[in-house]
Design an enzyme around this catalytic site. Structure first.
Site, PDB file in Angstrom:
ATOM      1  N   GLN A 171      14.651   5.181  46.025  1.00 45.32           N
ATOM      2  CA  GLN A 171      13.334   5.752  45.773  1.00 45.32           C
ATOM      3  C   GLN A 171      13.140   6.154  44.309  1.00 45.32           C
ATOM      4  O   GLN A 171      12.071   5.923  43.723  1.00 45.32           O
ATOM      5  CB  GLN A 171      13.099   6.959  46.694  1.00 45.32           C
ATOM      6  CG  GLN A 171      12.940   6.578  48.162  1.00 45.32           C
ATOM      7  CD  GLN A 171      12.699   7.792  49.047  1.00 45.32           C
ATOM      8  OE1 GLN A 171      12.664   8.922  48.580  1.00 45.32           O
ATOM      9  NE2 GLN A 171      12.525   7.545  50.341  1.00 45.32           N
ATOM     10  N   PRO A 221       6.661   5.616  -2.032  1.00 41.45           N
ATOM     11  CA  PRO A 221       7.742   6.540  -1.663  1.00 41.45           C
ATOM     12  C   PRO A 221       7.257   7.950  -1.331  1.00 41.45           C
ATOM     13  O   PRO A 221       7.785   8.592  -0.421  1.00 41.45           O
ATOM     14  CB  PRO A 221       8.640   6.539  -2.903  1.00 41.45           C
ATOM     15  CG  PRO A 221       8.405   5.207  -3.537  1.00 41.45           C
ATOM     16  CD  PRO A 221       6.960   4.904  -3.283  1.00 41.45           C
ATOM     17  N   GLY A 253      24.715   2.361  31.320  1.00 42.64           N
ATOM     18  CA  GLY A 253      25.467   2.010  30.128  1.00 42.64           C
ATOM     19  C   GLY A 253      25.202   0.597  29.657  1.00 42.64           C
ATOM     20  O   GLY A 253      25.244   0.312  28.453  1.00 42.64           O
ATOM     21  N   ARG A 260      -3.945  -3.200  13.101  1.00 39.65           N
ATOM     22  CA  ARG A 260      -3.521  -2.312  14.195  1.00 39.65           C
ATOM     23  C   ARG A 260      -3.890  -2.867  15.561  1.00 39.65           C
ATOM     24  O   ARG A 260      -3.240  -2.553  16.553  1.00 39.65           O
ATOM     25  CB  ARG A 260      -4.134  -0.926  13.994  1.00 39.65           C
ATOM     26  CG  ARG A 260      -3.441  -0.120  12.900  1.00 39.65           C
ATOM     27  CD  ARG A 260      -4.244   1.087  12.480  1.00 39.65           C
ATOM     28  NE  ARG A 260      -3.563   1.846  11.431  1.00 39.65           N
ATOM     29  CZ  ARG A 260      -4.159   2.680  10.589  1.00 39.65           C
ATOM     30  NH1 ARG A 260      -5.481   2.854  10.683  1.00 39.65           N
ATOM     31  NH2 ARG A 260      -3.465   3.321   9.664  1.00 39.65           N
ATOM     32  N   GLU A 276       1.863   2.006  10.014  1.00 42.36           N
ATOM     33  CA  GLU A 276       0.405   1.841  10.152  1.00 42.36           C
ATOM     34  C   GLU A 276      -0.227   2.996  10.920  1.00 42.36           C
ATOM     35  O   GLU A 276      -1.078   2.813  11.789  1.00 42.36           O
ATOM     36  CB  GLU A 276       0.073   0.481  10.775  1.00 42.36           C
ATOM     37  CG  GLU A 276       0.535  -0.670   9.889  1.00 42.36           C
ATOM     38  CD  GLU A 276      -0.145  -1.977  10.194  1.00 42.36           C
ATOM     39  OE1 GLU A 276      -1.300  -1.949  10.669  1.00 42.36           O
ATOM     40  OE2 GLU A 276       0.473  -3.018   9.939  1.00 42.36           O
ATOM     41  N   GLY A 277       0.222   4.204  10.578  1.00 42.25           N
ATOM     42  CA  GLY A 277      -0.322   5.421  11.167  1.00 42.25           C
ATOM     43  C   GLY A 277       0.602   6.016  12.206  1.00 42.25           C
ATOM     44  O   GLY A 277       0.812   5.421  13.261  1.00 42.25           O
ATOM     45  N   LEU A 300       0.824  -1.210   0.000  1.00 42.71           N
ATOM     46  CA  LEU A 300       0.000   0.000   0.000  1.00 42.71           C
ATOM     47  C   LEU A 300       0.856   1.258   0.000  1.00 42.71           C
ATOM     48  O   LEU A 300       0.701   2.125  -0.860  1.00 42.71           O
ATOM     49  CB  LEU A 300      -0.937   0.010   1.214  1.00 42.71           C
ATOM     50  CG  LEU A 300      -1.819   1.252   1.371  1.00 42.71           C
ATOM     51  CD1 LEU A 300      -2.760   1.395   0.180  1.00 42.71           C
ATOM     52  CD2 LEU A 300      -2.613   1.193   2.678  1.00 42.71           C
TER      53      LEU A 300
END
Length: 391
Positions: free
Chosen positions: A283, A138, A346, A247, A369-370, A135
């Protein structure tokens, strides 16, 4: 040691025995076929797609929510739970199941002829053949109304010209669902691999979804018989309905990536000591963990609600309902992955831990997809009655 994130609210009690069994099956498949090699696949930028397709097909994970033609007819919730377990292993691997089942197979199941269903659905469901869904283009991603691919009739045949891009499995697919503009509107076609004029190529240099294959479809005078056309697809609403179906798998799937990040981070924080004690005892760390766990619960409840809605009706969810789910769950999953990386410090960038890989993958899921912006406008249009897409 404390409980796992999704155990906080005893959410398992909301699931049926069948749904829990499907989840357990998908988790076993992921543990056996994906987790042992996925870090290396990601680093190398390739994955054994054919082998994965065969394993997923054997487990019945392709198109499991569809009925007839030997398909299981499972619930949308069961499919979602399976996708959550697969994406806990890797987003690219879950995308294979979503595209094969909820885009390619769904397009044929809903809009195809009986001959097309008989020919393709059993083979795709078994993973013996792989499909792709053409679908996006470019120059036309978020705006499919500007589609440049054209289909014109010549005698009793159709001639297709155009380019499709960002297509999962384009370079290895046995068949493609290609959408094109015709004189009377957008039309879908089943294009077998090897058709003269059809070329595909892999898109290299990806920094995300590296344990998957992404490519382009190039159509140069591709001649197809009338029997290749999806007879039930008569407008742009056809491919858009396929996206709506897929989706829902994304809404569930990203929860798996977020959960896997949080699980790994809880284990790490319990064993990593600084200033004479585990960092999970500080905490600031507990505040981060608590916030992430809360968002994961909320995302699960949202996905479950949408899944139950889908299972209770014969039509896809409304666009704005899907937009709420994708906007929230993908955005929060990405935030969880990024926050987990801060707790790992890290070490969070090492392939020994899944966090950076999930974060990189989710950057793509945020877009495909959006995009978040598109889903915000979908929700905004429903709230205001005004179309912000209009020119």
């Amino acid at each position: 040691m404390g409980v796992r994130p999704l155990d906080l609210l005893d959410l398992d009690g909301l699931l049926s025995d069948e749904e829990r069994e499907v989840r357990a099956l998908a988790r076993r498949v992921a543990d056996e076929h994906v987790r042992p090699g996925v870090a290396e696949w990601y680093e190398n930028g390739s994955a054994p797609i054919r082998d994965l397709a065969a394993a997923f097909g054997k487990a019945g994970l392709f198109g499991m929510h569809l009925t007839g033609h030997g398909l299981a007819g499972s619930s949308s919730v069961a499919l979602g739970l399976a996708c959550m377990e697969l994406e806990a292993a890797d987003s690219g691997v879950r995308s294979l199941v979503s595209v094969q089942g909820s885009l390619v197979m769904y397009a044929i199941w809903r809009y195809g002829s009986e001959e097309q269903k008989d020919r393709w659905l059993p083979e795709l469901a078994a993973g013996r053949e792989i499909g792709c869904f053409g679908l996006a283009e470019p120059d036309h991603g978020s705006d499919p109304t500007g589609m440049s691919t054209r289909a014109r009739q010549e005698g009793g045949d159709w001639i297709l010209d155009g380019v499709k891009t960002w297509i999962l499995n384009a370079a290895i697919a046995d068949m493609s669902i290609v959408w094109a503009k015709a004189e009377k509107g957008v039309t879908g076609f089943v294009v077998p691999a090897g058709t003269p004029g059809l070329r595909t190529r892999d898109m290299g240099s990806k920094m995300s979804l590296r344990a998957s294959s992404t490519g382009e479809i190039l159509l140069d005078g591709v001649r197809l018989p009338e029997s290749a056309r999806l007879p039930g697809a008569r407008s742009l609403m056809a491919p858009l309905s396929c996206l709506t179906e897929a989706r829902l798998s994304i809404i569930w799937g990203v929860l798996g990536a977020a959960r896997d990040c949080l699980d790994a981070t809880l284990d790490y924080a319990a064993s990593r000591e600084q200033f004479g004690r585990p960092i999970s005892g500080f905490q600031l760390t507990q505040a981060k963990l608590a916030d992430m766990a809360v968002e994961l619960q909320k995302g699960f409840l949202l996905a479950l609600h949408l899944g139950r809605l889908r299972d209770g009706q014969d039509r896809p969810l409304r666009p704005e309902q899907i937009s709420v789910g994708k906007l929230n769950n993908v955005r929060e999953a990405l935030r969880i992955a990024r926050q987990c990386r801060t707790i790992l410090g890290g070490n969070g960038i090492l392939r020994d831990y899944p966090v950076m890989r999930h974060a990189g993958n989710l950057e793509s899921v945020l877009t495909y997809e959006g995009t978040s912006e598109i889903h915000q406008l979908s929700i905004g249009q429903k709230l205001t009655g005004l179309n912000a897409f209009a020119r």
